[in-house]
Design a protein around this motif. Structure first.
Motif, PDB file in Angstrom:
ATOM      1  N   GLU A 114      12.519  90.575  42.582  1.00 24.59           N
ATOM      2  CA  GLU A 114      11.534  89.500  42.703  1.00 24.59           C
ATOM      3  C   GLU A 114      12.143  88.212  43.249  1.00 24.59           C
ATOM      4  OE1 GLU A 114       8.120  90.264  39.435  1.00 24.59           O
ATOM      5  OE2 GLU A 114      10.082  89.755  38.559  1.00 24.59           O
ATOM      6  N   PHE A 115      13.451  88.008  43.063  1.00 26.70           N
ATOM      7  CA  PHE A 115      14.124  86.810  43.567  1.00 26.70           C
ATOM      8  C   PHE A 115      15.501  87.180  44.101  1.00 26.70           C
ATOM      9  CE2 PHE A 115      11.159  85.289  40.362  1.00 26.70           C
ATOM     10  CZ  PHE A 115      10.627  84.135  40.931  1.00 26.70           C
ATOM     11  N   VAL A 116      15.966  86.393  45.063  1.00 26.77           N
ATOM     12  CA  VAL A 116      17.326  86.526  45.561  1.00 26.77           C
ATOM     13  C   VAL A 116      17.816  85.137  45.962  1.00 26.77           C
ATOM     14  CG1 VAL A 116      16.723  86.920  48.005  1.00 26.77           C
ATOM     15  CG2 VAL A 116      18.835  87.899  47.085  1.00 26.77           C
ATOM     16  N   CYS A 117      19.124  84.898  45.851  1.00 26.82           N
ATOM     17  CA  CYS A 117      19.715  83.632  46.280  1.00 26.82           C
ATOM     18  C   CYS A 117      20.639  83.876  47.467  1.00 26.82           C
ATOM     19  CB  CYS A 117      20.494  82.977  45.140  1.00 26.82           C
ATOM     20  SG  CYS A 117      19.446  82.352  43.813  1.00 26.82           S
ATOM     21  N   VAL A 118      20.501  83.042  48.496  1.00 31.08           N
ATOM     22  CA  VAL A 118      21.334  83.147  49.687  1.00 31.08           C
ATOM     23  C   VAL A 118      21.684  81.739  50.157  1.00 31.08           C
ATOM     24  CG1 VAL A 118      20.345  85.359  50.436  1.00 31.08           C
ATOM     25  CG2 VAL A 118      19.335  83.210  51.247  1.00 31.08           C
ATOM     26  N   ASP A 119      22.686  81.626  51.025  1.00 31.58           N
ATOM     27  CA  ASP A 119      23.002  80.340  51.628  1.00 31.58           C
ATOM     28  C   ASP A 119      21.805  79.823  52.412  1.00 31.58           C
ATOM     29  OD1 ASP A 119      25.523  80.589  50.585  1.00 31.58           O
ATOM     30  OD2 ASP A 119      26.460  81.215  52.467  1.00 31.58           O
ATOM     31  N   ALA A 120      21.592  78.521  52.364  1.00 29.92           N
ATOM     32  CA  ALA A 120      20.435  77.938  53.051  1.00 29.92           C
ATOM     33  C   ALA A 120      20.448  78.236  54.547  1.00 29.92           C
ATOM     34  CB  ALA A 120      20.403  76.426  52.811  1.00 29.92           C
ATOM     35  N   GLY A 121      21.634  78.382  55.124  1.00 27.53           N
ATOM     36  CA  GLY A 121      21.722  78.691  56.549  1.00 27.53           C
ATOM     37  C   GLY A 121      21.306  80.092  56.903  1.00 27.53           C
ATOM     38  N   GLN A 122      21.054  80.933  55.892  1.00 23.14           N
ATOM     39  CA  GLN A 122      20.675  82.325  56.159  1.00 23.14           C
ATOM     40  C   GLN A 122      19.162  82.529  56.250  1.00 23.14           C
ATOM     41  OE1 GLN A 122      24.244  82.797  56.736  1.00 23.14           O
ATOM     42  NE2 GLN A 122      23.113  84.707  56.807  1.00 23.14           N
ATOM     43  N   VAL A 123      18.377  81.481  56.071  1.00 27.11           N
ATOM     44  CA  VAL A 123      16.928  81.653  56.140  1.00 27.11           C
ATOM     45  C   VAL A 123      16.387  81.036  57.425  1.00 27.11           C
ATOM     46  CG1 VAL A 123      16.655  81.775  53.645  1.00 27.11           C
ATOM     47  CG2 VAL A 123      16.448  79.557  54.798  1.00 27.11           C
ATOM     48  N   ARG A 124      15.329  81.646  57.939  1.00 29.69           N
ATOM     49  CA  ARG A 124      14.612  81.150  59.110  1.00 29.69           C
ATOM     50  C   ARG A 124      13.123  81.158  58.792  1.00 29.69           C
ATOM     51  NH1 ARG A 124      19.002  80.119  60.024  1.00 29.69           N
ATOM     52  NH2 ARG A 124      20.305  80.438  61.861  1.00 29.69           N
ATOM     53  N   ALA A 125      12.390  80.245  59.380  1.00 30.65           N
ATOM     54  CA  ALA A 125      10.948  80.184  59.142  1.00 30.65           C
ATOM     55  C   ALA A 125      10.294  81.506  59.526  1.00 30.65           C
ATOM     56  CB  ALA A 125      10.338  79.036  59.945  1.00 30.65           C
ATOM     57  N   LYS A 126       9.409  81.989  58.688  1.00 28.85           N
ATOM     58  CA  LYS A 126       8.683  83.225  58.974  1.00 28.85           C
ATOM     59  C   LYS A 126       7.760  83.011  60.170  1.00 28.85           C
ATOM     60  CE  LYS A 126       4.993  84.462  56.624  1.00 28.85           C
ATOM     61  NZ  LYS A 126       4.011  84.703  57.716  1.00 28.85           N
ATOM     62  N   PRO A 127       7.822  83.880  61.179  1.00 27.90           N
ATOM     63  CA  PRO A 127       6.871  83.768  62.285  1.00 27.90           C
ATOM     64  C   PRO A 127       5.436  83.769  61.771  1.00 27.90           C
ATOM     65  CG  PRO A 127       8.624  85.302  62.858  1.00 27.90           C
ATOM     66  CD  PRO A 127       8.799  84.958  61.401  1.00 27.90           C
ATOM     67  N   ALA A 128       4.648  82.830  62.241  1.00 29.94           N
ATOM     68  CA  ALA A 128       3.304  82.634  61.689  1.00 29.94           C
ATOM     69  C   ALA A 128       2.391  83.820  61.928  1.00 29.94           C
ATOM     70  CB  ALA A 128       2.689  81.366  62.285  1.00 29.94           C
ATOM     71  N   HIS A 129       2.650  84.606  62.989  1.00 29.57           N
ATOM     72  CA  HIS A 129       1.743  85.716  63.307  1.00 29.57           C
ATOM     73  C   HIS A 129       2.042  86.969  62.485  1.00 29.57           C
ATOM     74  CE1 HIS A 129       5.201  86.927  65.770  1.00 29.57           C
ATOM     75  NE2 HIS A 129       4.640  88.113  65.923  1.00 29.57           N
ATOM     76  N   LEU A 130       3.074  86.923  61.650  1.00 32.31           N
ATOM     77  CA  LEU A 130       3.457  88.098  60.873  1.00 32.31           C
ATOM     78  C   LEU A 130       3.124  87.925  59.396  1.00 32.31           C
ATOM     79  CD1 LEU A 130       6.995  88.926  62.346  1.00 32.31           C
ATOM     80  CD2 LEU A 130       4.772  89.875  63.013  1.00 32.31           C
ATOM     81  N   SER A 131       2.701  89.013  58.764  1.00 32.06           N
ATOM     82  CA  SER A 131       2.561  89.039  57.312  1.00 32.06           C
ATOM     83  C   SER A 131       3.962  89.090  56.698  1.00 32.06           C
ATOM     84  CB  SER A 131       1.758  90.268  56.883  1.00 32.06           C
ATOM     85  OG  SER A 131       2.509  91.456  57.142  1.00 32.06           O
ATOM     86  N   PHE A 132       4.051  88.910  55.391  1.00 28.30           N
ATOM     87  CA  PHE A 132       5.354  89.018  54.735  1.00 28.30           C
ATOM     88  C   PHE A 132       5.928  90.423  54.894  1.00 28.30           C
ATOM     89  CE2 PHE A 132       3.935  85.193  52.416  1.00 28.30           C
ATOM     90  CZ  PHE A 132       5.064  84.408  52.566  1.00 28.30           C
ATOM     91  N   GLU A 133       5.062  91.450  54.820  1.00 18.74           N
ATOM     92  CA  GLU A 133       5.545  92.819  54.980  1.00 18.74           C
ATOM     93  C   GLU A 133       6.099  93.039  56.387  1.00 18.74           C
ATOM     94  OE1 GLU A 133       2.623  92.019  53.696  1.00 18.74           O
ATOM     95  OE2 GLU A 133       2.632  92.812  51.644  1.00 18.74           O
ATOM     96  N   GLN A 134       5.407  92.525  57.390  1.00 17.86           N
ATOM     97  CA  GLN A 134       5.881  92.674  58.766  1.00 17.86           C
ATOM     98  C   GLN A 134       7.169  91.876  58.997  1.00 17.86           C
ATOM     99  OE1 GLN A 134       2.311  91.245  60.561  1.00 17.86           O
ATOM    100  NE2 GLN A 134       1.370  93.273  60.755  1.00 17.86           N
ATOM    101  N   ALA A 135       7.227  90.666  58.451  1.00 11.73           N
ATOM    102  CA  ALA A 135       8.424  89.842  58.610  1.00 11.73           C
ATOM    103  C   ALA A 135       9.631  90.481  57.943  1.00 11.73           C
ATOM    104  CB  ALA A 135       8.178  88.445  58.051  1.00 11.73           C
ATOM    105  N   ALA A 136       9.426  91.118  56.790  1.00 10.15           N
ATOM    106  CA  ALA A 136      10.530  91.762  56.085  1.00 10.15           C
ATOM    107  C   ALA A 136      11.113  92.918  56.883  1.00 10.15           C
ATOM    108  CB  ALA A 136      10.058  92.260  54.723  1.00 10.15           C
ATOM    109  N   ALA A 137      10.340  93.464  57.815  1.00  9.96           N
ATOM    110  CA  ALA A 137      10.814  94.585  58.623  1.00  9.96           C
ATOM    111  C   ALA A 137      11.781  94.161  59.724  1.00  9.96           C
ATOM    112  CB  ALA A 137       9.616  95.303  59.245  1.00  9.96           C
ATOM    113  N   LEU A 138      11.908  92.874  59.962  1.00 15.25           N
ATOM    114  CA  LEU A 138      12.679  92.400  61.109  1.00 15.25           C
ATOM    115  C   LEU A 138      14.189  92.266  60.913  1.00 15.25           C
ATOM    116  CD1 LEU A 138      10.704  89.514  62.882  1.00 15.25           C
ATOM    117  CD2 LEU A 138      11.073  91.853  63.618  1.00 15.25           C
ATOM    118  N   PRO A 139      14.689  91.690  59.831  1.00 10.23           N
ATOM    119  CA  PRO A 139      16.041  91.125  59.856  1.00 10.23           C
ATOM    120  C   PRO A 139      17.172  92.037  60.302  1.00 10.23           C
ATOM    121  CG  PRO A 139      14.846  90.255  57.984  1.00 10.23           C
ATOM    122  CD  PRO A 139      13.987  91.335  58.580  1.00 10.23           C
ATOM    123  N   LEU A 140      17.542  93.040  59.507  1.00 11.42           N
ATOM    124  CA  LEU A 140      18.723  93.827  59.855  1.00 11.42           C
ATOM    125  C   LEU A 140      18.496  94.633  61.124  1.00 11.42           C
ATOM    126  CD1 LEU A 140      21.109  95.661  57.467  1.00 11.42           C
ATOM    127  CD2 LEU A 140      20.330  96.798  59.534  1.00 11.42           C
ATOM    128  N   GLY A 141      17.380  95.337  61.185  1.00 13.96           N
ATOM    129  CA  GLY A 141      17.092  96.132  62.379  1.00 13.96           C
ATOM    130  C   GLY A 141      16.904  95.277  63.614  1.00 13.96           C
TER     131      GLY A 141
END
Length: 334
Positions: A114-141
């Protein structure tokens, strides 16, 4: 908080109550709305990964809302929807990761929680056209595909590119980005259905890698060899890629799911003036450029199936079967 915890090699992940992580200096706490699976999670569960430690919360991909800030973090980040760059401490050399490089989800607890902590430099604004589920599919791949195709292989608009093993998350993201950038994309797969679905996403065509002498057939269909080939299998089939490559072509591989490459036909590499390139993950700039490309072209990643957090073991089993077309996602918060 609730999290999926892996207690040891070969064990199923189980939903447990664990302490909620608190952000340290320079960190943010993200309340995760969705997380996505990668083959890395399955390999860790099977013990086929370096640096194993247990218990561990798996998960490299996640998207959610910044819910708490550590000391020294910009207060404006609080409440912002973000996705997480899973690569930490790349180092100062953009050509290759340093010795301190880590991927979220081992050794640091990951996103199946439910929660995770990361360095502030590791986050980017979620693209507005994507749902959270779609956005979660992006990072590593997404960052892996971007670096392989653009940073390493230097893919240009109008070039003919072959993407092997289409259906997996990285391969599909590479397909979508290559199509959006104006390349002519062809694919291979062991499944005719997956090839047809790839054509629906903009590929010109494809062929089964199980077919006899498939490179000759595919290069005839495509009207020539491939300037860029993006591969994740390696193994005995790597020599087929040498046959499919155009003179002066670039072959980049980001994985070796079929093992090491035996008996390479070296004469084909030097006579055709080929470049063979390795690629892993990506820099912070690769990650930013990948997210920008998805925003610029309003690309929506392909999701195979979405599971509840409590169904995480079912999702891992489906990934291990290799039947998915697109990303497998855990919905953590509605």
């Amino acid at each position: 908080m609730q999290a999926l915890v892996l207690e040891g090699i070969g064990q199923p992940v189980t939903l447990q109550e664990v302490p909620t992580p608190q952000p340290g200096p320079g960190q943010v706490q993200v309340q995760l709305h969705a997380a996505a699976l990668n083959h890395r999670d399955v390999w860790i569960q099977k013990g086929q990964y370096a640096g194993l430690k247990f218990p561990i919360i798996l998960g490299s991909d996640g998207a959610g809302i910044i819910s708490a800030l550590g000391e020294g973090v910009d207060a404006n980040l609080l409440g912002q929807p973000v996705l997480i760059n899973p690569g930490h401490h790349w180092g100062n050399n953009s050509a290759a990761q340093g010795r301190d490089f880590q991927i979220l989800g081992l050794p640091q607890d990951g996103t199946f929680a439910e929660f995770v902590c990361v360095d502030a430099g590791q986050v980017r604004a979620k693209p507005a056209h994507l749902s959270f589920e779609q956005a979660a599919a992006l990072p590593l791949g997404g960052v892996t595909a971007y670096r392989a195709a653009f940073t390493r292989a230097g893919l240009q608009p109008g070039e003919r590119v072959l993407i092997s093993g289409v259906g997996g998350g990285v391969a599909l993201l590479a397909l979508q980005m290559a199509v959006a950038s104006g390349a002519e994309v062809w694919v291979t797969s062991g499944s005719e259905e997956k090839i047809a679905r790839a054509v629906g996403l903009g590929a010109k065509g494809g062929i089964s890698y199980k077919a006899d002498k498939w490179p000759a057939t595919l290069t005839r269909q495509a009207g020539g060899g491939f300037e860029v080939i993006i591969d994740s299998a390696a193994g005995p089939g790597f020599n087929d890629l040498l046959d499919a490559a155009a003179p002066g072509g670039r072959i980049v591989f980001y994985g070796a799911t079929h093992g090491d490459i035996p008996m390479v036909a070296a004469r084909k590499i030097f006579w055709k003036q080929l470049s063979v390139l390795g690629s892993t993950m990506g820099t912070a700039q690769d990650f930013t450029s990948m997210v920008s490309l998805f925003e610029q072209h309003a690309i929506v990643p392909v999701l195979d199936e979405t599971f509840a957090l409590a169904e995480g073991q079912q999702a891992l089993h489906r990934m291990d079967e290799g039947l998915q077309f697109g990303k497998l996602v855990l919905r953590i918060k509605d």
